[in-house]
Structures are given as structure tokens and as C-alpha cells.
Design a protein around this motif. Structure first.
Motif, PDB file in Angstrom:
ATOM      1  N   ASP A   1       5.216  -5.775  11.705  1.00  0.00           N
ATOM      2  CA  ASP A   1       6.581  -5.463  12.165  1.00  0.00           C
ATOM      3  C   ASP A   1       7.170  -4.305  11.361  1.00  0.00           C
ATOM      4  N   MET A   2       6.871  -4.309  10.097  1.00  0.00           N
ATOM      5  CA  MET A   2       7.441  -3.255   9.253  1.00  0.00           C
ATOM      6  C   MET A   2       6.883  -1.895   9.646  1.00  0.00           C
ATOM      7  N   ILE A   3       5.581  -1.875   9.893  1.00  0.00           N
ATOM      8  CA  ILE A   3       4.962  -0.602  10.299  1.00  0.00           C
ATOM      9  C   ILE A   3       5.554  -0.146  11.625  1.00  0.00           C
ATOM     10  N   ASN A   4       5.609  -1.094  12.582  1.00  0.00           N
ATOM     11  CA  ASN A   4       6.151  -0.734  13.898  1.00  0.00           C
ATOM     12  C   ASN A   4       7.609  -0.314  13.826  1.00  0.00           C
TER      13      ASN A   4
ATOM     14  N   ILE B   1      13.087 -11.058   9.934  1.00  0.00           N
ATOM     15  CA  ILE B   1      12.495 -10.267  11.022  1.00  0.00           C
ATOM     16  C   ILE B   1      12.634 -11.031  12.331  1.00  0.00           C
ATOM     17  N   GLU B   2      12.416 -12.347  12.243  1.00  0.00           N
ATOM     18  CA  GLU B   2      12.562 -13.182  13.454  1.00  0.00           C
ATOM     19  C   GLU B   2      13.960 -13.024  14.047  1.00  0.00           C
ATOM     20  N   ASP B   3      14.945 -12.976  13.155  1.00  0.00           N
ATOM     21  CA  ASP B   3      16.324 -12.879  13.652  1.00  0.00           C
ATOM     22  C   ASP B   3      16.757 -11.443  13.925  1.00  0.00           C
ATOM     23  N   GLY B   4      15.812 -10.526  13.858  1.00  0.00           N
ATOM     24  CA  GLY B   4      16.112  -9.152  14.293  1.00  0.00           C
ATOM     25  C   GLY B   4      16.838  -8.313  13.267  1.00  0.00           C
ATOM     26  N   ALA B   5      16.620  -8.604  11.980  1.00  0.00           N
ATOM     27  CA  ALA B   5      17.348  -7.836  10.971  1.00  0.00           C
ATOM     28  C   ALA B   5      16.674  -6.504  10.651  1.00  0.00           C
ATOM     29  N   LEU B   6      15.392  -6.385  10.998  1.00  0.00           N
ATOM     30  CA  LEU B   6      14.633  -5.233  10.519  1.00  0.00           C
ATOM     31  C   LEU B   6      15.208  -3.868  10.940  1.00  0.00           C
ATOM     32  N   PRO B   7      15.551  -3.698  12.239  1.00  0.00           N
ATOM     33  CA  PRO B   7      16.064  -2.366  12.623  1.00  0.00           C
ATOM     34  C   PRO B   7      17.252  -1.935  11.765  1.00  0.00           C
ATOM     35  N   TRP B   8      18.165  -2.895  11.499  1.00  0.00           N
ATOM     36  CA  TRP B   8      19.344  -2.516  10.704  1.00  0.00           C
ATOM     37  C   TRP B   8      18.937  -2.180   9.271  1.00  0.00           C
ATOM     38  N   ILE B   9      17.983  -2.970   8.785  1.00  0.00           N
ATOM     39  CA  ILE B   9      17.517  -2.733   7.408  1.00  0.00           C
ATOM     40  C   ILE B   9      16.948  -1.322   7.296  1.00  0.00           C
ATOM     41  N   VAL B  10      16.108  -0.984   8.274  1.00  0.00           N
ATOM     42  CA  VAL B  10      15.458   0.338   8.224  1.00  0.00           C
ATOM     43  C   VAL B  10      16.504   1.451   8.356  1.00  0.00           C
TER      44      VAL B  10
ATOM     45  N   TRP C   1       7.906   4.557   6.183  1.00  0.00           N
ATOM     46  CA  TRP C   1       8.535   5.815   5.729  1.00  0.00           C
ATOM     47  C   TRP C   1       9.554   5.530   4.635  1.00  0.00           C
ATOM     48  N   GLU C   2      10.321   4.492   4.866  1.00  0.00           N
ATOM     49  CA  GLU C   2      11.371   4.171   3.894  1.00  0.00           C
ATOM     50  C   GLU C   2      10.765   3.710   2.570  1.00  0.00           C
ATOM     51  N   MET C   3       9.670   2.934   2.700  1.00  0.00           N
ATOM     52  CA  MET C   3       9.010   2.460   1.478  1.00  0.00           C
ATOM     53  C   MET C   3       8.508   3.657   0.666  1.00  0.00           C
ATOM     54  N   VAL C   4       7.968   4.615   1.377  1.00  0.00           N
ATOM     55  CA  VAL C   4       7.446   5.807   0.703  1.00  0.00           C
ATOM     56  C   VAL C   4       8.599   6.528  -0.011  1.00  0.00           C
ATOM     57  N   ARG C   5       9.703   6.646   0.733  1.00  0.00           N
ATOM     58  CA  ARG C   5      10.867   7.332   0.132  1.00  0.00           C
ATOM     59  C   ARG C   5      11.336   6.595  -1.123  1.00  0.00           C
ATOM     60  N   ILE C   6      11.372   5.263  -1.006  1.00  0.00           N
ATOM     61  CA  ILE C   6      11.837   4.476  -2.155  1.00  0.00           C
ATOM     62  C   ILE C   6      10.893   4.691  -3.346  1.00  0.00           C
ATOM     63  N   SER C   7       9.591   4.670  -3.046  1.00  0.00           N
ATOM     64  CA  SER C   7       8.620   4.792  -4.145  1.00  0.00           C
ATOM     65  C   SER C   7       8.730   6.159  -4.822  1.00  0.00           C
TER      66      SER C   7
ATOM     67  N   SER D   1      -2.791  -2.762   5.014  1.00  0.00           N
ATOM     68  CA  SER D   1      -2.146  -2.313   6.259  1.00  0.00           C
ATOM     69  C   SER D   1      -1.329  -1.060   5.988  1.00  0.00           C
ATOM     70  N   PHE D   2      -0.556  -1.108   4.892  1.00  0.00           N
ATOM     71  CA  PHE D   2       0.279   0.054   4.594  1.00  0.00           C
ATOM     72  C   PHE D   2      -0.582   1.268   4.261  1.00  0.00           C
ATOM     73  N   GLN D   3      -1.645   0.992   3.510  1.00  0.00           N
ATOM     74  CA  GLN D   3      -2.544   2.105   3.166  1.00  0.00           C
ATOM     75  C   GLN D   3      -3.077   2.762   4.427  1.00  0.00           C
ATOM     76  N   ALA D   4      -3.513   1.883   5.371  1.00  0.00           N
ATOM     77  CA  ALA D   4      -4.075   2.386   6.623  1.00  0.00           C
ATOM     78  C   ALA D   4      -3.048   3.202   7.382  1.00  0.00           C
ATOM     79  N   GLU D   5      -1.842   2.645   7.443  1.00  0.00           N
ATOM     80  CA  GLU D   5      -0.784   3.320   8.182  1.00  0.00           C
ATOM     81  C   GLU D   5      -0.485   4.696   7.532  1.00  0.00           C
ATOM     82  N   MET D   6      -0.474   4.706   6.203  1.00  0.00           N
ATOM     83  CA  MET D   6      -0.165   5.951   5.513  1.00  0.00           C
ATOM     84  C   MET D   6      -1.253   6.990   5.776  1.00  0.00           C
TER      85      MET D   6
END
Ligand code: ADP
Ligand code: MG
Length: 981
Positions: free
Chosen positions: A937-940, A898-907, A945-951, A972-977
């Protein structure tokens, strides 16, 4: 879940070792000559073998010309043969013939060869009886202008296309003229030690067999090229030292049948990758000693061809007939100094010029009818047969096109015909093609396509090479004979010498001892005189003068009468002494003293003379002795030189044998590899782009597939054998070879070895990993980068190697390669290598510190799914290690990904359409989600959404439930959901 994988390279994929010639202003011949001589320079090392393997003979091409009939323009620039009678008694070809000149016949010493373009003549058949009637109202579709070497192909009544050829042979051209123009220069080249090919191409019924194979039984003037060629060959060789053998085959449905032995109906082709020579060791070879036996062979071949074709329900126009004439000529070396008596023996040995053996080959081909390319399908053949009939001929067309267009890939391995003719087109042979056309306007289409074939063939450039070998055997034989001669001569001289010395010594010694004895006796003889003087003075004086006289005479005749005189003198003395003893008279002392005084000076003189003589003899003996010693020394020197030479020769022969064995082994492996690679290549060629990728993929992954088939096992085994036989160090040393082709092949070999777990440790121990890493900086070549990175990726499977790679700055090197590479497959290999490093828990920080993650992310600019899949795998590996470290409490804080900015591509790619990309990213997301530190960071970033889809949708049960568990256990995820409803 480390997705380690093997990259496997098709080491001998033909397209990759074909030579590409850039179309620059450099004269082409020079370019080719340079590269070939480069290769030949290292002819005794393995380097050549790899390099030669890397250079397909069909790969050497000429640059295309802008000139419409480009070949003709070239033709004019070449020197022409003069019409002189050669030493062999064969008339040299006439000026303006297809041969194009004496470049080759001048036996150039240049290893690179002499440029020799394929020459093409067109021959028009006269109208036959049917055409006379049926086409009576129509003009011929072609019009020839032989003086301009032009052919006009009529399009309609008012328009025609014009083509130029090397020679245009009208319907009136005699068989003799056709032979002289088309084949004779080739035959002369063959006699000079070059390979040669004469080939006829054209529609059925246009006169190919007539031109090439006519025996001329009834009409001598109708003799075709095969018969006339053999006549010239027989006239040009000396059967005492040279030999001629022929094989005669037909190629039908990709099977080579022996026309001299019908039971032998599946002959295989053997290619010598070093020389580019092609041979058919399985074919019957008949030694030819006279023309009659050759005609018998041709007739036998024709009979068998007829029988074979009847059996196969085919006709001769559907098969290719191939006559191969192997010529072996002995060229005696020079040893002029041997005959000169005066020259020193050392010089004699040095001036030996070894004999050579020239092994040239003439191939005469009567091709199947060219109309088969288009029509065979419509003639009711089975599909298989139609494909096979066409295969060789259309493959030949493709090769000629590729050569004419200077294409980097020449599909030479597509058919048996093109493999057989690889030396004839783009190889080292002098090649002459006669294309035959008919006059009928009904076959205009066929005629046009024949003409186009001829036009393209004219653009093919060969590099003629002398097929000459050093005659080790005869050199060794000659050295032996000479050695024996020298030894015998030396022994003879030595004996004469020793006898002479013995004689002189004995004689001198005898003379001396005689003289001494004589003197002593003379002195002794005088004493009684002193005592018994004057009683016997008279007698003495008389005796003395007699003695003196006799003695002087004896000296004069020293050589002959020495002994006799001596004896006489001694007798006289004895007699005298006898008399002295018998008397009692006292000698007169005064008188007695005078006599010796008078006698002594003469005796002294005699003695002095004798001494001088002895000295002279001694001197002579000494001189002779020194001469003998000198000669012995020079003899020893010379024998040691000969021994040295012999040893060198033995070593050479041994070395050669070893190399040949090595080459043989390598070649057989190469053959196996290239057949398989070729197989794949063909599959790739025939498929669309998607198939190409998956084909390549399957090729690269071959060795890892558990359901390995035979060919794969063969590959592995042959690579392993190569490894054993050539030796790893040798292979690794080739990574630094000067020649780029050699480097490429070496790196491929190393990569293939590295694909085997069993070899990896050895490679690393031998410094292979370091060499491969070095290649990433030292080489600019994309192929080298790709293959080296692949090999590194394979080596990067073991933890030890991963640490080594890191320690040697491998991540930076791989990152640099990643940033400059464009080829998706290079990027895939680099990404694969880094992905493997990402799976090592100990290296996480360092890998990231050296820009490994950034490099991975940078490679997603190439959207190729293969690359994306490796990037995703790396990220998944990294996330897994991080999550393990966090669980163990070793790591705290946000993920470095995440520090190196991989998250957007991952998502963005979590739902990528390529399953291999998606699967890795899903895992990566699950691992990142394990840690509260990442959740913000994942929530932001929209990862929930992707985690939900995967599940819900992930087809893999384990990942699906992992995602589900992660989502439900995180506040955190529960709250976000809940927030998202
Ligand atoms: P191909 O081998 O191309 O099928 P052939 O050599 O069998 O053709 O020739 C077909 C027929 O034409 C044969 O009867 C042959 O004798 C005749 N023919 C071919 N070329 C000539 C020529 N130049 N002059 C006379 N007859 C010819
Ligand atoms: Mg024919």
C-alpha cells in the motif's frame, strides 16, 4: 514518544464572559432584566459568584437604534420627574431634566434593576477674549437649538450636520441650570441608594473644570457641580444616622494619585465582581459633616494637584480628576407591632422588618482634554508619556463604542479609567455626561469628535440597582432590646400574679380554718349547757344571743374584722366555759338538747356559706393557676421562638461571613487571573491573526513551559488555591448549573485544574471525567465543547483514564463533537484527546472499532495547522503502537490506519509546511514502513518518495536514520527504488 500535552484555558478571558445580546424583537430591557435577575436569584450561593464574575458590568449594552441620533429617541419614552418637594427638603429635579424620570427614585424592589440610559448634555462655552478678536469675522462652528435639543455643526457656509442630545446648554446657561439639568437627577438617585456618575468630556479650554469643579469662592453663582452636589447631599441626609465620606484623586499616566495625601501616589483599584462595585480602599477618605469642610477638601485637592503636576512637569488638563463621594444611609425598618400593648408577643416578633443600609456612591469626573487623543504625540512628549496620556481616554472611547455597538467584548480592563468607570458605563449607576465644546471654527475637528463621543455615549444603557444591604447588626440589636423588654415585662407580671395568688390563698385558708375552728368551738361550747341546765340557762341564752349577734356581724365584716371578732368570740366562749366549770348544777337534759337543735341550722348555714366561699376561692385560685400556666407556656413558646430567630440570625450572619470570605478569596484569585488573562488578551488584540494564534497557543501551553515565569506560577497557584477553597465537588456540581455562563466558567475551572497532573486523579475520582463527557452531549455550546474536550484531553494522559474514557463511550462522544464542531480550537482539543487515546497499546482495536481513526481523519477538513498537528500526532501514536504490537507478534496484517484510509492524507502531508504536522507524519511513515504487510500500500500510495525525502532531508537525525534503515532493510522498498531508478 507520546506527545502528551497540556491544554490551559484562560478562565476569565474578558471577551468570553461578556454578555452578547442578540438583536431580536424582544425588548432589550426585558432581556437584560431577566438575565440579571436570574443571577441574583442565587445570591447566597457560590453559583452567583461565578456567574457574577462571568458578567462584566460593561457587558450590558443597549441595542443600537436605526435612528440617526438613536439615544434621543429612547429618551423621550422614559418617564419624567415631577417637580415636587421631596421629604428630604431637596427640590426634585425639573421636568425634562437629564435624569429621565423617577424609575430609580421609586426604589424599585426589582433585583434586576431599572434601565437607565446614559444621559448626555452638550454645553457651549461663550467666546473668550481671544476668540472675540481672532474669530471676529467667522461664525461659530456650532449653532444650538435648545428648544429642539439640537446642535448643528457647520460643515461650511451652506451645509451642516444636526445632532440631538438629551439637553442642549447654550453659552448663556447658568451654572445653576447646568447643575439642575446634568447632575441633580444623579444626586437624587444617589440619595435614594443608587450609584451615580457625572462626567465632563471635551477639548481643553472648553469649560470642563468650570462646569464641574468651580468652587465659586468669589461668585456664588459660579459654583460648579461638585459643590452644588454636596450641598444637596448634605441637605438630603440626616447626619445622626447617615454618613458621607469623600476621596479625591487624579489619574495621570495610568497612576492614581491621592489628592488628599500627596505621598500616596499609587492607589490600586479593587473591583467587587459580585456587585460590580469599584473601590479605592487605598485612597484617603474624609468624613464630611458640613459644607465648609468639603470646600476645604476641594481646595486642598486643588493645591495638591497643582503641586503634583508641577513636580511631574505636567498640567491639569493632562490628568483626570476624580471625586468620589461615598454615602451610607440607614433606612429604619418597621416594627409597628412592638408599640401595640395588646398584640401577642409572637406577632410582634414576626412583624419586625429589618433595617437596611444603603451604600451609594457619587463619582464626579473632570476628564483630561480630549484633544490629547490626537495631539499628545506631536507635543513633544516622550513616546511612553504620549501613550499613557492617551491610554485611558482612548480606552474609554473604545469601551463606549463597544457598548454603543452592542459588541460582545468591552475592553474595560484596558485602562485604569475604564476600570474605575465600569459601573458608570454599562453598569448599575445612573450616569450623566456633559460634553463641552467651544465656538471656534478653528477647532471644528475637536468639536466634531467630542460630539461623536457624546452621541455614542447616549446609546449606552445602564441597569440601575439599589445598593442596599440588610442591616444584620441593627436587627440583632433591636431583637436583643425587645427580648430584654419582653423578659422584664414577663417577670414583672409573673411577680404580681404570684403575690396575688399567695395573698388570696393565705386569706382563704385563714378564713376557712377560722370558720372551722369557730364551728367546733361553738359546738364544744354548747355541751356544758346541756349538763348544767337550768342553772345557767339564762346566762347561756344571753351569751348565745350575744355571740350570735357578734358572729353574724363578724361574717358581714369578714374581710376586715374577722380576726378581731374571732378573738372576741373565743374570749366570750372561754369566759362562758370558765363559768360552767365553776358550777355543780346538773343540767336539764331536755332543755339542753333543744338549744343546739335551735342553734345548729344557723351554724350549718354559716358553715355552708363558708364552704361555698372556700369553693369559690379555690376555683379562683385554680383559674389563676391555669392562667399562670398558660401564660408561662406562651412565654416559653415565645422565648423559644426568639431563641430560634436568634439562632437563625446567627446562622445567617455566620453563613454570610463565610460566603463573604469565600467570595473575597475567589475575587482575589479572579482578579489575579483576569489581570493576567487581560494582559494576554491585549497582546492578542494588538497582534495580527498569526500572532493571535501563537498568542493563544502560548497561553494554552503556559503551564507546561519549563521556564515558567512568575505569572504562570501565579496562575497555577491561584487555580490550586481555588480548588482547595471552593472544593472540587462544588465546582463539579456547577458543571450542571442552569446558567450557561456559570457552566462555562465551571468547565473552565475544571479544565484548568485538569491541566495539573496533581489534580487529575482527584477530578476523576470525584466523577469529573464523567461529567465532562456528559457535557459533550448535553451542551450545545461550542465553548463548553472546546473546554470540556481540552479537559478530557488532559485527563487522557494517564493509562487508567484512557481506559475509563473508552469504557464510558468517550470515543463516540468525541467523534460526534468532532463532526459537528467548526471552531478550529474545538477540533484541536478533540483531536488532542483522541491522539492521547491513540497512544495506548491496549485500546487500539476498540478505538478503531468505535470510529476514532475516522474521526481523526474527518477533522482534517479544517486546515488549521493546530488541528492537523493533533491529527498527525494521533496517527503517529497509533502507528507506533501498531508497530510495537507487530514486532511482538501480537498483530499481523495491514495497519488499521491504512485500512481506514489514512494513507493518502499521510502522504500528502508528509511535507506539510507546519513543522509540528510534518514531524509527526514523518514518524508515522517510518513506523508504518517497518512492516512488510504495509509495504504494498505504501508503494502504491507514493509513500516511498516521502521515505526517501525523509531519509535525506529530515532535520532530526534520529528520524532521518530510522527512515534510511527502514528503506535499506526492506526488500520491497529496495525493489521499488530500483524500479524508480
Ligand atoms: P477645561 O477644564 O475644559 O480645560 P476650563 O474649565 O478650565 O476648561 O475653562 C477654560 C476657561 O474658560 C476658563 O477661564 C473658564 O473660566 C472659562 N469658561 C469655561 N466655560 C465657561 C462658561 N460657560 N462661561 C464663562 N467662562 C467659561
Ligand atoms: Mg480642566
Amino acid at each position: 514518544f507520546f506527545f502528551f500535552f497540556f491544554f490551559f484555558f484562560p478562565t476569565f478571558l474578558p471577551s468570553q464572559f461578556s454578555r452578547t445580546l442578540p438583536l431580536t424583537g424582544i425588548p432589550l430591557a426585558a432581556t437584560v432584566a431577566f438575565s440579571l435577575s436570574d443571577l441574583s436569584r442565587c445570591s447566597h450561593s457560590l453559583t452567583l459568584d461565578l456567574a457574577a464574575m462571568a458578567t462584566s458590568a460593561f457587558g450590558t449594552t443597549t441595542a443600537t437604534s436605526n435612528y440617526r441620533n438613536g439615544g434621543a429617541a429612547n429618551a423621550r419614552n422614559l418617564p419624567k420627574n415631577s417637580s415636587v418637594k421631596s421629604k428630604t427638603g431637596v427640590r426634585k429635579s425639573a421636568p425634562g431634566s437629564l435624569g429621565g424620570g423617577g424609575a430609580a427614585s421609586s426604589s424599585s424592589k426589582d433585583d434586576a434593576g431599572v434601565p437607565g440610559r446614559v444621559r448626555v448634555a452638550v454645553r457651549l462655552r461663550p467666546r473668550n477674549a481671544e476668540e472675540m478678536v481672532a474669530d471676529a469675522d467667522f461664525a461659530d462652528c456650532v449653532e444650538l437649538q435648545p428648544e429642539l435639543k439640537r446642535l448643528k455643526l457647520r460643515k461650511n457656509n451652506w451645509d451642516s450636520d444636526t445632532y440631538e442630545f438629551d439637553e442642549v446648554l447654550t453659552e448663556f446657561a447658568s451654572q445653576k441650570r447646568v447643575y439642575e439639568v446634568v447632575a441633580k437627577p444623579v444626586v437624587e438617585s444617589v440619595l435614594d441608594g443608587y450609584n451615580g456618575t457625572v462626567m465632563a468630556y471635551g477639548q481643553t479650554g472648553t469649560g470642563k473644570t468650570y462646569t464641574v469643579g468651580q468652587l465659586g469662592d468669589e461668585d456664588m453663582a459660579a459654583r460648579g457641580i461638585m459643590v452644588r452636589a454636596m450641598e444637596d447631599i448634605l441637605a438630603g441626609v440626616s447626619l445622626e444616622t447617615d454618613s458621607i465620606s469623600v476621596s479625591y484623586m487624579q489619574l495621570y499616566m495610568e497612576t492614581i494619585q491621592d489628592l488628599l495625601d500627596p505621598t500616596n501616589d499609587n492607589i490600586s483599584i479593587v473591583e467587587d465582581h459580585k456587585t460590580g462595585d469599584v473601590s479605592l480602599p487605598g485612597a484617603t477618605q474624609v468624613e464630611i459633616r458640613d459644607h465648609h469642610s468639603f470646600l476645604e477638601i476641594l481646595k486642598l485637592g486643588e493645591d495638591h494637584r497643582f503641586a503634583a503636576n508641577t513636580k511631574l512637569n505636567t498640567e491639569s488638563s493632562r490628568s483626570h480628576a476624580i471625586l468620589m463621594v461615598n454615602l451610607r444611609r440607614f433606612v429604619k425598618g418597621k416594627d409597628s407591632a412592638v408599640s401595640s400593648e395588646n398584640s401577642s408577643s409572637l406577632q410582634t416578633v414576626k412583624s419586625l422588618k429589618p433595617s437596611v443600609v444603603r451604600k451609594a456612591k457619587l463619582v464626579v469626573v473632570d476628564l483630561a482634554g480630549s484633544e490629547r487623543i490626537h495631539k499628545s504625540g506631536s507635543e513633544g512628549h516622550t513616546l511612553e508619556e504620549a501613550k499613557s496620556i492617551n491610554l485611558s481616554l482612548s480606552a474609554l472611547g473604545k469601551c463606549i463604542n463597544a457598548l454603543a455597538e452592542n459588541s460582545p467584548h468591552i475592553p474595560v480592563r484596558d485602562s485604569k479609567l475604564t476600570r474605575l468607570l465600569r459601573d458608570s458605563f454599562g453598569g448599575t449607576a445612573r450616569t450623566s455626561l456633559v460634553i463641552t465644546v467651544g465656538p471656534s471654527p478653528r477647532h471644528r475637528g475637536e468639536t466634531a469628535s467630542t460630539i461623536m463621543f457624546g452621541q455614542r455615549a447616549m446609546k449606552v444603557e445602564n441597569m440601575l440597582k439599589l445598593k442596599e444591604e440588610f442591616d444584620y447588626k441593627s436587627l440583632s440589636r433591636r431583637l436583643d432590646i425587645q427580648l430584654d423588654k419582653l423578659i422584664a415585662e414577663h417577670e414583672r407580671q409573673q411577680k404580681i400574679f404570684e403575690d396575688e395568688i399567695e395573698r388570696l390563698t393565705a386569706e382563704a385558708e385563714r378564713q376557712l380554718s377560722d370558720a372551722e375552728r369557730n364551728y367546733v368551738q361553738a359546738l364544744e361550747g354548747s355541751s356544758p349547757l346541756v349538763l348544767y341546765w337550768p342553772c345557767y340557762v339564762f346566762c347561756f341564752q344571753k351569751e348565745r344571743s350575744k355571740y350570735q349577734k357578734e358572729y353574724l356581724e363578724s361574717i358581714k365584716k369578714l374581710e376586715e374584722k374577722w380576726i378581731m371578732n374571732q378573738r372576741k368570740s373565743v374570749n366570750d366562749e372561754n369566759k362562758l366555759r370558765h363559768k360552767d366549770v365553776g358550777s355543780n348544777v346538773l343540767p336539764n337534759a331536755k332543755e339542753s338538747k333543744v338549744a343546739p337543735m335551735e342553734e345548729n341550722p344557723e351554724m350549718k348555714k354559716l358553715l355552708e356559706k363558708e364552704t361555698a366561699h372556700r369553693k369559690a376561692v379555690e376555683e379562683e385560685v385554680w383559674t389563676l393557676k391555669t392562667q399562670l400556666a398558660e401564660s408561662r407556656r406562651s412565654e416559653a413558646l415565645q422565648s423559644s421562638e426568639i431563641v430560634k430567630l436568634r439562632k437563625m440570625l446567627d446562622d445567617e450572619a455566620h453563613q454570610k461571613e463565610k460566603l463573604e470570605m469565600e467570595i473575597g478569596k475567589l475575587q482575589s484569585h479572579l482578579l489575579q487571573l483576569s489581570v493576567e488573562a487581560d494582559e494576554t488578551r491585549r497582546q492578542l488584540d494588538s497582534g495580527g491573526s498569526e500572532e493571535v494564534l501563537s498568542g493563544l497557543d502560548s497561553l494554552l501551553h503556559q503551564p507546561r513551559q519549563p521556564q515558567s515565569d512568575n505569572s504562570e506560577t501565579g496562575d497555577k497557584e491561584s487555580v490550586a488555591k481555588l480548588f482547595e477553597q471552593v472544593g472540587l465537588h462544588k465546582i463539579l456540581s456547577l458543571l450542571e448549573a442552569e446558567d450557561a455562563d456559570v457552566r462555562i466558567h465551571a468547565v473552565k475551572v475544571v479544565a484548568n485544574l485538569a491541566a495539573e497532573e496533581a489534580n487529575q486523579e482527584k477530578i476523576v475520582e470525584a466523577g469529573g471525567l464523567t461529567s465532562l463527557l456528559k457535557l459533550l452531549i448535553s451542551s450545545e455550546d461550542e465553548t463548553i465543547h472546546r473546554v470540556a474536550a481540552g479537559a478530557i484531553a488532559n485527563l487522557a494522559m494517564s493509562e487508567t483514564n484512557q481506559e475509563l474514557i473508552m469504557a464510558q463511550g468517550g470515543v463516540r462522544l468525541l467523534s460526534n463533537t468532532a463532526s459537528s464542531a467548526e471552531d478550529p480550537q474545538t477540533l484541536r482539543m478533540v483531536a488532542g484527546a483522541i491522539a492521547n487515546l491513540c497512544g495506548n497499546d491496549k485500546l487500539q482495536m476498540k478505538l478503531r472499532g468505535e470510529g476514532g481513526i475516522k474521526a481523526l481523519l474527518g477533522m482534517v477538513r479544517c486546515r488549521h495547522p493546530d488541528v492537523l498537528s493533533q491529527v498527525a500526532r494521533g496517527i503517529a501514536n497509533f502507528a507506533k503502537c501498531e508497530s510495537r504490537a507487530s514486532a511482538q507478534g501480537v498483530k499481523a496484517g495491514r495497519s488499521l490506519l491504512i485500512e481506514d484510509g489514512a494513507l493518502p492524507w499521510i502522504v500528502q502531508n508528509a511535507n506539510n509546511e507546519a513543522a509540528s504536522v510534518r514531524r509527526h507524519i514523518e514518524l508515522a511513515l517510518c513506523h508504518l514502513a517497518q512492516h512488510e504487510a504495509n509495504s504494498r500500500d505504501m508503494i502504491n500510495g507514493g509513500a516511498v518518495w516521502e521515505m526517501v525525502r525523509i531519509s535525506r532531508d529530515c532535520p532530526r537525525e534520529d528520524i532521518r536514520s530510522l527512515a534510511h534503515r527502514t528503506l535499506t532493510s526492506s526488500h520491497s522498498f529496495q525493489a521499488e527504488m530500483r524500479r524508480l531508478g
